[in-house]
Every structure is written in C-alpha cells, then in structure tokens.
Scaffold this active site. Structure first.
Site, short mmCIF file in Angstrom:
data_model
loop_
_atom_site.label_atom_id
_atom_site.label_comp_id
_atom_site.label_asym_id
_atom_site.label_seq_id
_atom_site.Cartn_x
_atom_site.Cartn_y
_atom_site.Cartn_z
N GLU A 35 -56.42 144.81 3.91
CA GLU A 35 -57.08 145.84 3.10
C GLU A 35 -58.10 145.25 2.13
O GLU A 35 -58.99 145.95 1.65
CB GLU A 35 -56.04 146.64 2.32
CG GLU A 35 -55.29 145.84 1.28
CD GLU A 35 -54.22 146.66 0.58
OE1 GLU A 35 -54.17 146.58 -0.65
OE2 GLU A 35 -53.44 147.35 1.27
N GLY A 65 -44.29 144.82 10.74
CA GLY A 65 -42.87 145.11 10.62
C GLY A 65 -42.30 144.39 9.42
O GLY A 65 -43.03 143.85 8.59
N GLU A 99 -46.18 134.62 6.39
CA GLU A 99 -47.16 133.79 7.10
C GLU A 99 -47.42 132.49 6.33
O GLU A 99 -47.39 131.39 6.90
CB GLU A 99 -48.49 134.54 7.24
CG GLU A 99 -48.57 135.49 8.39
CD GLU A 99 -49.97 136.11 8.49
OE1 GLU A 99 -50.13 136.99 9.32
OE2 GLU A 99 -50.88 135.71 7.72
#
Length: 1185
Positions: A35, A65, A99
């Site tokens: 975003e 998820g 991540e």
C-alpha cells in the site's frame, strides 16, 4: 554389495552441492509494503532491475494469509540478494515482518546479500523501533493481548510475543547494514544508483565452477570458514597448504563461492605459478586483481612496483576477498598481497601453495592443511568419474573399485584421473593399469614439486622413497648425515612442500609419491637394475647380487623379500659397487662365508644374520655411521676398525662366535656398543672403559665374560651386565663419573663391590636382584645421594647391611653426608637379612614411597618407626610367613599387600576401624589373601563387640570400612560369601567356565550422586590351587548417558597362590566415577576432585557393571554383586544398620526398586547358613571354618 558400501556410494545431497554452486532461482527478492510503494517506487525499481537483466522476484499476485506462503519462503531462500524497502507502514504488516525475519535468517545461514532501502523513513527509527515502527509493533503486541483474553490461549500468546522479539531483532540487524536512504529529490536517479550497485554485486557474485563432482568439499569448507572468521574486523591471511593433487584449488573455489557476496569486492587469481612465469606476468596479475575488485577499466599499471602502490592505495579502504592460487615463489606474494595493511578492515586473503615455508616467510600464521579424502569419499569420487552412478554396481566392480581407491590413498587428482582413464575398460585392464607406471597426468602434477627441489633435497627424497619410509627421524638423520647430505634441512623442506609428513616421529610418504620417487630411479636404467642408483625391488636385488652385475652407480640396497629368500654370495658379489653407501638386509638369508670386497663408502651397514666369518681385509669404512650385525657369524672385526671417525653405533647382539671386542680408541664418536648374549666373549678391551663418548654399554647374557676393565668413561649413562654369571668382580671406578645413572646387574656373578662405587655420583637406579654370590655391600654405597631405586631381590647370601659410617673414598669432611637422601623405592624381596633396622638410619624418610619386603623370613613384626616414612605409599609384605603384627602405618599408605602372611594376627589399621575410631582411615587397596588367622581374630572381635549373629559379620565389617573413609577402596580376604546374597541382593552366580558377567542397577529420579557410591563384591576361588605371578580382573562401570566416560577398576598383582573361599569387596564413589582426570590427577594417588571437572549424569540413569576375569585359567569367580551405597546424616556411609535393616523407609524402597525389578540377573536370597562367614582354619569354637 553390502549395505555399508551402498551408503558410501550415495550421491552428494543436493544441499551439499548447491552450497558451492550457482543454484539461485532469482538474483533479487523484493520485500515491500504494497500500500506504500507497490504502484510507484517499488514498481519502478522492479522494472529497472529487469531491464538490466537482473532476475527479480516480486509478489504481485500471491494470496495473503496469517503466515507467509511456502512459495514466498522458497523465493527468499532461492534469491542471491534481498532488497528490503522500508517505508512508513512497512512494520504494520505482519506479513512483511515475517518476510524480514526469514531474510535475516537466510543471510546468516546461506550468506545471502541484503540491501536495505530506507524510503522516506529515518534508518534510526527502524533500528530502534521508534516513530511509526514503534507504534506498529505496539499495536501488534496489543492485538496479541486481546487475542489471549478472548481465546484464553496462553501458549499462543507466548509464541506471538517471541515472534515480536524476532521482528525487533530483524529490524535492528537490517537497519545496521549498508544500503540506500531516500528522503526527497530525483527518485529516478536514486533508483538508478540502487540498480547499478545491485548489478555490480550480482556480477561479482557470479560463482566459479568448482568441480564436476563435489565430494567431501562441504566439510572442508566449514573448517576453513572457522579459521577465516569472516565476521571479524581484522585483516586476515590464511594459507591452504598441501601436496599436488590434494584439492587445494577446488576447496579454495568452493570457499570463494560461499563467501564472495559478503565482501565489497573479490578476486580469484588462479594458477599464479604458471601465469607469473612469462615476462610481465606479475603485472598482468596485478591488473586482473584491480579490475576484478574495482571494475574500473581506466586503471592499468605498467610495472610491478607501480602496481604495488596502486593496490595499496585503491584497496586499503575496501573489504575484499582475494584468493591467490598455486603460489610457488615469495615474489608472487610480495607483489600481489604484500601485507595486511594493503586491504580494508574485514578483508580476507587466502593463499594456496605446496610450500609451507612460503607461508611462514610471508608471516601467514594461520595455515590449513589440506587433508586427503577418507575411504568413503574416495570411493564416491572414483565411481563418479568412472561412470558408475549410471550402472548396477555388482560385487566384482565394487571390489575392483576399492582396490583402485586404496591405490590412490585419498588423493583427489589420482581418483579423478584413474576414474576417467579406467571408465569403460574391463576389470583386467584396471589391474594392468595399476601394475604399470604411474599415470602420466598424475606423475606430471606430482613431479612439479620434485623438480623444484635442489639436488641434495632430491637425493633425500629418493632415499626416503626407496629406503626410509616408516622409519624414525631419529634413526634416519645420522645415516643421511653420514652420506654427506643435510637431512635436517632437507626433511624440513620436504615437509613444507608436503612431499613427506612426520607423525609420532616417523617419516610418512603418500604411496603415489613413493611410486614417483621409485619411478625416477627406475628410469635411470629401465632394463639393467645394476645401473640404477638404488635397489629395493627384491627381484632386482637377487639378480644383481647373484649375477654380480652391480656397478658404481649403486648407492643403496635394501633386501626385503615377500618371504625370506636364500641368496648365495660369492667373493665378487659386491666388487663393482665402489659407491655403495647403504646396505640394509631386512629378511634375506645369505649364504657364503666370505666376500672379497665391501665398499669403503658404506655409511650404514645393517646386516643381521650375516654369514661372513670375517670382513674383507681391505674393508676400511671410514665414513661408516652405524654397524648393525646381530646374530652374525663374525669372530673378529679386522684391522679396518681401528680408525672410524664417524661410527656412532655398533650392535653385535647374539654373535656367538665373537671372542673379544676391538680396540675402540680409534672410534672416537662411538655412543652405543651392544654385545648382549655374545656367549663366547671372554674379555672386553680396556679402551671400552676409558671411551669419552660412549653412552650405552650392554653386555647382558655374556655368560663367559670374567673380567671388565677399569671404568672411567665420563659420558657413560647406562651399564648393563645382567646375567654375566662368571663375572665375579665389579671393575674399579677410575674417577668421578657424573653421567652414569642406570646400572643393571641382575643375575650377575658379582661377589662384592669396590669402595670406588661412591664415584658414581649421579647413579639413580641400581638392580642387584638375583646376584646369588653377593655377600656384602661397601659402606660407600650410602654416599650415592642421587640413588632413587635399589633392588636386592633374592640375594640370599647378603645377611647384613654395612654400618652407615663415612667411607674414605671421597675424602674426610667434618660433617657426615646424608645417607641415601633421594631413595624412593627399596626392594628386599626374598632377602636373608637378619634384621632391617638399618632402614631407620637412612635419610629418606620424606622420599621413600615403595618398600618391598616380600617373603622376608626375618620379619616377625613391623617396627613402629615405620611411621617416620611419611610419604610411604606402597608396602609389600606378601609371603612373610613369620609376620604376626602390623602396627599403625604411615598416613599416606595406599597399597598394602599382606597376602600369604599366614601367621598374621593383628593389623592395627583394621582393628581401629572396627573399633570405630574416628581418625582411622581405610587403605585404598588391601590384599589379605590367605590371612585366615587375622580374619578370624577380626571376626571374633566383631562378634564380641556387637553381639551379632555370625552371618552378619561380613556385613558389619564392610559397614565399618565404608564409614572409615571418603575415598573408594578395595580389599580381599578369606571368607564364605553366602551372606553377601543378603547384603548384595543385586548379584549373579557365575557358571564354572564363564569369564565375565554383567549386572544393571538403576538410579532413581531426584537421586543426588555427590556423596553416594556403589559397593561391589566378587566371590573368588582357585580350585586347582594354581600358582600364578599375576591374577587380575577388570570391572567396567558404564552409565547410559552421553558424555559420561566408563569407569574402570582393576585389581591385579595379587592372589599369587590364593586358597579357596575368598571375597573381594570394593567401594567406588560416584564422584570418582564421573571425574574427568587431568594428566596430573592421573599421576596422583588422591587427586583433588574439583566439581567443575565432574560430569554428573542426570537421574534417573542406569549403571551397567561388567566383571571380566582375565586369568580364568587359575582363578574362578563364583558370584558377583553390586549395591547402592547411601549416606547417613550427610557424613557416614552405610548399607547396613545395627538391626540389619535399611536406615529409612526411603532407602528400603529404593533398594527394593534396584534389587528387584530393576536389577538384571537376580538370584533368590540364600537361606541362612549354620556357619560363620569369616574363615579361620585354626578356630575351634564352631563359628569359623
């Protein structure tokens, strides 16, 4: 093909191979907050990377998820570099933070590159989690709190909070890395700079091809990683050293691939040895180094000196990885990587070479020795190159492959060449190839190192290959020095160049290098062995000696035959070998009683069993260093032995025809003369006694020797006259001798010693055992102030010792000297002394530690002054049949052998223990075998004192022993053992022919080992009444926990003639069992047990106790047992209380547990016997038998 071989042939795992090769699926992985930057900054960055040809992963369409998907995990792990775009809302996404955590993990585990981009955020906010990053993490923690209250799931909450900690740690680590920071300005230019930097790094990270089959590489790379310590800020040079073909370059390439991305720049300079040979070669290498690291085409140096300055100037601030491969000259290092100050902090320089001296000369202190492959790795590599992975491997193929692998001895080059060369050929062709010459490719590589040696070093290399492989350096150096070589220097050079190795003092050489050296000699004259410089092959030796085809070219011969072979010598067998330096006979049988000629150039003559009766009259080997001719038929040595300046050692052991020794005054450097068992030898030349350099003189077993010359050798250290039975007079000592420290006179015929024995100022060891004619010792023996040991075993004619009055040999001092002040061990076994009160007059009260009075018939009672010998440890009284009383002993006594003291009635130390005296200490090892009278008295005292039943005597006896000391102990004594089945419920009866048995005892949970231990027993018997000098058995206690070493208890040197019905009792503390002893502790009798050196097992655990009888032919064990010993009130040990029951219910429950279900091989308790349990032959009150 067996299972083990199948496992050895398994292909390398994909993970091990990919670690060193280009296995990345992507060049770049992009991590970003969608975003914030998906449609602007990150999109532009992605397009520019792709346009530059950089394969980039971006997750445009992956579903989101709770956890990152496996696809994303695989993409991160498969990317060479991760670019993290830290934007305003990056930390608000748990997905992004997961991540990030995985990226940092891969950076640590897979050495991946990470490039942080701080897009309109302050790097310090990311590093310290402030601003939007602090708020985002606080929001995550708050949500996790709410979930816990809603779901009542404490475990999930704890897991989530641990995840937050990982996120914070990852943010901190990532923000500390060098990267790019953008606040405002031209975004296109900023993106272009990132792409350029990434492009440069990806290009630099292009991996080098390592090897087609990477067998055994991974472990070696890990080893080098450890010494490189890439995380350090120092500049470090590391050498990889080893022989040609060992795989140095291959390992260096793999290391380069595994680390290249960690550095700002890198360069692999391959094959420097060859590339530096042409004119300008070093300059070209300097330019390559600069170009690879800086990537600036305009930099080009034109001279080596200028190149040095440019390298130092341009690379001194860069963290670089440089590998300089195959260096063979110091100039190469000085011009390419001259010093650590040439490179920036954190740089690592790796140098591969065959020459260790180059590394030390360049002050490279960290040197990794490249090791050969083990058998499994070798087999794997050979079969890979041989194409065996695509075949069904039958047994014949595997056996043949194993033969080839053994031939290659772990050398990767040999395995590669042989595997390729033999691919597609029959098994018979394989054997033919191995029986032929060394393969040219292998020979070419190995010979590079040989060709670079100077001539004298080449000569030593060839001598080692042909003669001295496996011999000690100590033996070889004098021989080669005698050959006018410089072996100390040569051996150092050969070790540095990895052509030989020294292990445990012996010279080792790879079989292929040995084959190379012998091949070089073979090529000197392929068709005529007599024209070669060295002969080692048995057929060549036989041919040359029997056909008399030797020439002046021959320098050395070794006669080593597969089976002892007969060689018939003729007069001219050696006549043409004018330059023969070495002759070594290993096992050939020579016949012929004379030869006309032996080379005067001989340095080393090693000819055991020589059939010659005399040596040639022309033989004058002035350069001879060592003469080794045991068991020869020589009767005399000849005139040629009068002037031999270099000879240091002569060995004529068992030369039964030798009647006299030569005059050795013309052999000034002789150090060792061995004439053992020269049974015809009658006299020794006077020159032997006055030789200035002689260190060792041995005449053991010279039965006809009657006279020795005066001894005045200043250098003599060891004199051996054992079993010279006709030698009745010890020679006079001609003056002070400061070197002689050991004299062996056991079994000699000497009747007396001269007073001049006092001149042996440094004598430490004197063995006069079995000198049956010795009647007296001179008073001057007391002046041997350095004497440590004196052994007078079996001297029956020596009735008294001399008075300790001063001798007249060394002059009259005003004060008397100390009498034997250094004496540590005194043996009087089987002596016929009338008394031994002379001991109290000796000045060794603080040094004497061993006193052996075995079978001393004069001994009735040990005098009380024995306690003055405060450091006495071992006291041997075996077979003193008149001994009745042993008083209180010195405090440090640890071993008492009173076996076969059949008249012994009192033993104060044991009596005091049984009376409960608090200061009484149990001796660590006590042997009371066949002491029935003493044990009967002890049993009677126990019965009267405690008012106990006869069957409880042993139990109470053991209980008193346990309470007397805090150390382990062993004791053996005559007793019936039926009661032990009550005390030791965990026990096993042993079958008649069993030599070992095993018991298992379990230790319960929460058991504290610190003050506890195990009690052991063995019931002994000798049904054949066999007499044996040593009876011994071994007890091994193992614990079923890793890291705890087994504990061994050995009981030996006892039971020389044991009667029936004996018991061995032992107590060992857990503290002693689990103690990891240092070398000093192993030498100490009572080491201080430091808790941090004790490996305590965690309870519950099991103790496996294995008893093994090592003299089953004369000693039988009837039963064994083990029991857990507890403490009472943290002080006293006990396994028995006065009422015969356990002290507490807990102990009783524990014992039930150990002795019942949890103990292996249990027997039912025996019924009470009607007799007593200590044995005493002469007791008539019904309690003893």
């Amino acid at each position: 093909m067996d299972l083990d071989t199948t496992r050895l042939l398994g292909a390398p795992s994909p993970s091990s191979s990919s670690f060193f090769t280009n296995s990345w699926t992507h060049d770049v992985f992009l991590s970003f907050r969608g975003e914030d930057t998906r449609c602007n900054f990150t999109d532009h960055l992605h397009k520019n990377l792709v346009q530059r040809g950089i394969k980039t992963f971006i997750d445009y369409e992956l579903p989101r998820g709770e956890e990152i998907s496996q696809t994303l995990v695989d993409a991160i792990e498969g990317s060479r570099c991760s670019v993290i775009v830290f934007s305003e809302n990056y930390a608000s996404s748990k997905w992004c933070l997961d991540e990030l955590a995985h990226i940092i993990q891969c950076r640590n585990s897979k050495q991946q590159m990470v490039w942080p981009v701080f897009y309109k955020v302050d790097p310090s906010d990311v590093r310290h989690q402030r601003g939007s990053y602090g708020e985002a993490l606080a929001n995550h923690e708050s949500k996790f709190e709410d979930e816990k209250l809603t779901n009542h799931d404490e475990r999930n909450f704890q897991d989530n909070m641990k995840k937050v900690l990982r996120w914070k740690e990852a943010l901190t680590k990532a923000a500390k890395l060098s990267g790019s920071h953008y606040l405002e300005g031209r975004e296109t230019e900023f993106i272009q700079n990132i792409v350029n930097e990434i492009s440069l790094r990806v290009l630099n990270d292009t991996h080098i091809n390592v090897a087609k089959y990477q067998v055994g590489i991974e472990a070696r790379v890990r080893d080098i990683h450890k010494v490189l310590d890439v995380g350090g800020d120092d500049v470090r040079m590391v050498g990889i050293w080893g022989s040609g073909g060992i795989g140095k370059t291959t390992v260096a390439k793999a290391v380069y691939n595994s680390l290249v991305h960690v550095f700002d720049g890198s360069c692999f300079l391959e094959n420097v040895r060859e590339r530096s040979i042409p004119y300008g070669g070093l300059v070209d290498l300097q330019n390559l180094l600069l170009d690879e690291i800086l990537r600036e085409k305009e930099i080009k140096v034109t001279s080596a000196d200028k190149g040095i300055n440019v390298i130092k100037e341009r690379l001194s601030r860069k963290k670089v990885l440089v590998i300089v491969d195959d260096v063979d000259h110091l100039d190469q290092l000085n011009n390419l990587v001259g010093g650590c100050d040439w490179f920036g902090l954190g740089s690592r320089i790796i140098i591969t070479t065959r020459d260790k001296h180059l590394l030390t000369s360049h002050q490279v202190s960290i040197i990794y020795k490249a090791n050969k492959l083990n058998f499994g790795e070798s087999l794997d590599l050979f079969i890979s190159w041989n194409g065996g992975r695509s075949k069904n491997l039958d047994d014949d193929y595997v056996k043949a492959a194993e033969t080839v692998v053994k031939h290659a001895q772990g050398l990767p080059l040999a395995l590669k060449v042989l595997g390729s060369h033999l691919c597609g050929r029959s098994i018979d062709e394989w054997h033919d190839a191995l029986d032929g010459n060394l393969h040219s490719d292998i020979k070419k590589t190995l010979k590079i190192s040989y060709d670079a040696l100077e001539y004298s070093v080449q000569e030593v290399f060839l001598d080692v290959a042909c003669f001295f492989k496996g011999r000690t350096v100590y033996d070889v150096i004098p021989i080669l020095e005698g050959c006018d070589l410089k072996p100390k220097y040569a051996i150092k050079v050969l070790v540095d160049k990895a052509l030989i190795n020294i292990e445990q003092g012996r010279i080792g050489m790879h079989d292929l290098l040995e084959e190379l050296g012998r091949g070089i000699v073979y090529q000197e004259s392929p068709n005529e062995p007599g024209e070669r410089s060295r002969l080692w092959f048995h057929e060549d030796v036989y041919r040359v000696l029997t056909e008399r085809t030797g020439t002046n070219n021959i320098k050395g011969i070794i006669a080593k035959f597969p089976t002892p072979d007969d060689i018939c010598l003729s007069g001219d067998s050696f006549s043409k070998m004018k330059n023969l330096r070495l002759f070594i006979n290993v096992n050939a049988q020579f016949y012929g009683d004379h030869v006309d000629y032996l080379s005067n150039e001989l340095r080393f003559l090693h000819w055991p069993g020589c059939s010659l009766q005399t040596l040639p009259s022309t033989f004058n080997p002035r350069k001879l260093v060592e003469l080794y001719m045991p068991r020869s038929r020589l009767s005399q040595l000849g005139e040629g032995f009068k002037r031999l300046q270099n000879l240091t050692s002569m060995n004529f052991e068992s030369c039964e025809f030798l009647t006299k020794t030569p005059n050795i005054s013309g052999i000034p450097n002789l150090q060792s003369l061995n004439l053992d068992y020269c049974t015809s030898l009658v006299e020794v030349h006077p020159s032997v006694g006055f030789h200035d350099k002689l260190v060792g003189l041995s005449l053991e077993g010279c039965h006809n020797l009657t006279l020795l010359p005066i001894i005045k050798s200043k250098s003599l250290e060891v004199l051996n006259l054992e079993y010279c039975r006709r030698l009745e007079t010890f020679p006079e000592i001609g003056g002070k001798m400061d070197s002689l420290h050991h004299m062996f006179l056991c079994g000699s015929g000497i009747k007396e010693f001269p007073a001049s024995i006092a001149y042996l100022m440094s004598l430490k060891f004197l063995d006069l055992s079995s000198c049956e004619n010795l009647t007296n010792l001179p008073p001057s023996i007391y002046e041997l102030e350095h004497l440590n040991e004196i052994h007078l075993r079996g001297i029956r004619k020596l009735v008294t010792f001399p008075n300790t009055m001063k001798s007249e040999v060394l002059g009259n001092a005003e004060s008397l000297p100390l009498v034997l002040p250094s004496l540590e061990a005194f043996t009087l076994e089987e002596s016929n002394l009338s008394e031994f009160n002379f001991l109290r007059t000796l000045d060794c009260v603080s040094t004497l530690s061993i006193l052996d009075l075995t079978r001393s018939d004069f001994l009735v009672s040990i005098p009380e002054w024995i306690t003055k010998f405060v450091n006495l440890r071992d006291l041997y009284l075996h077979g003193c049949k008149r001994l009745r009383d042993i008083p209180e002993l010195p405090p440090k006594i640890v071993k008492l052998d009173a076996s076969d003291c059949i008249s012994l009635e009192r033993f104060s130390s044991l009596s005091n223990i049984l009376k409960g005296k608090k200061d009484s200490q149990m001796i660590k090892l006590v042997d009371l075998s066949n002491c029935q009278r003493l044990c009967g008295n002890l049993a009677r005292d126990l019965t009267k004192k405690q008012n106990i039943l006869a069957k409880e005597q042993i139990t109470l006896f053991f209980d008193h022993l346990l309470s007397s000391r805090k150390h382990g102990f062993q004791v053996v004594f005559p007793a019936s053992f039926e009661a032990l089945s009550t005390l030791f419920r965990c026990h096993k009866d042993v079958k008649e022919h069993d030599e070992s048995c095993e018991l298992l005892i379990e230790i319960p949970p929460n058991f504290k080992c610190q003050n506890q231990g195990l009690a052991l027993y063995a019931a002994l018997d000798n049904p054949q009444k066999n007499i044996r000098l040593y009876h011994w058995f071994l007890t091994k206690i193992s614990v079923n926990q890793p890291g705890v070493e087994p504990h061994f208890i050995q009981f030996d040197n006892h039971f020389r003639k044991i009667g029936s019905g004996h018991v061995w009792l032992c107590y060992v503390r857990f503290r002693e069992m689990f103690y990891v002893a240092s070398v000093d502790d192993q030498l100490a009798h009572f080491p201080v047990l430091v808790d941090d050196q004790i490996t305590w097992p965690q309870s519950p655990f099991a103790c496996r106790v294995n008893f093994q009888n090592l003299t089953a032919d004369s000693l039988r064990f009837k039963s064994f047992g083990v029991h857990l010993v507890m403490t009472q009130d943290d002080e006293d040990l006990s396994i028995f209380t006065e009422d015969g029951e356990s002290e507490s219910d807990d102990l009783e429950d524990a014992n039930e547990r150990f002795d019942g279900d949890n103990c292996v091989d249990l027997c039912e308790d025996e019924q009470d016997s009607e007799h007593d349990y200590f044995s005493c032959e002469d007791n008539e009150d019904g309690y003893f038998h």
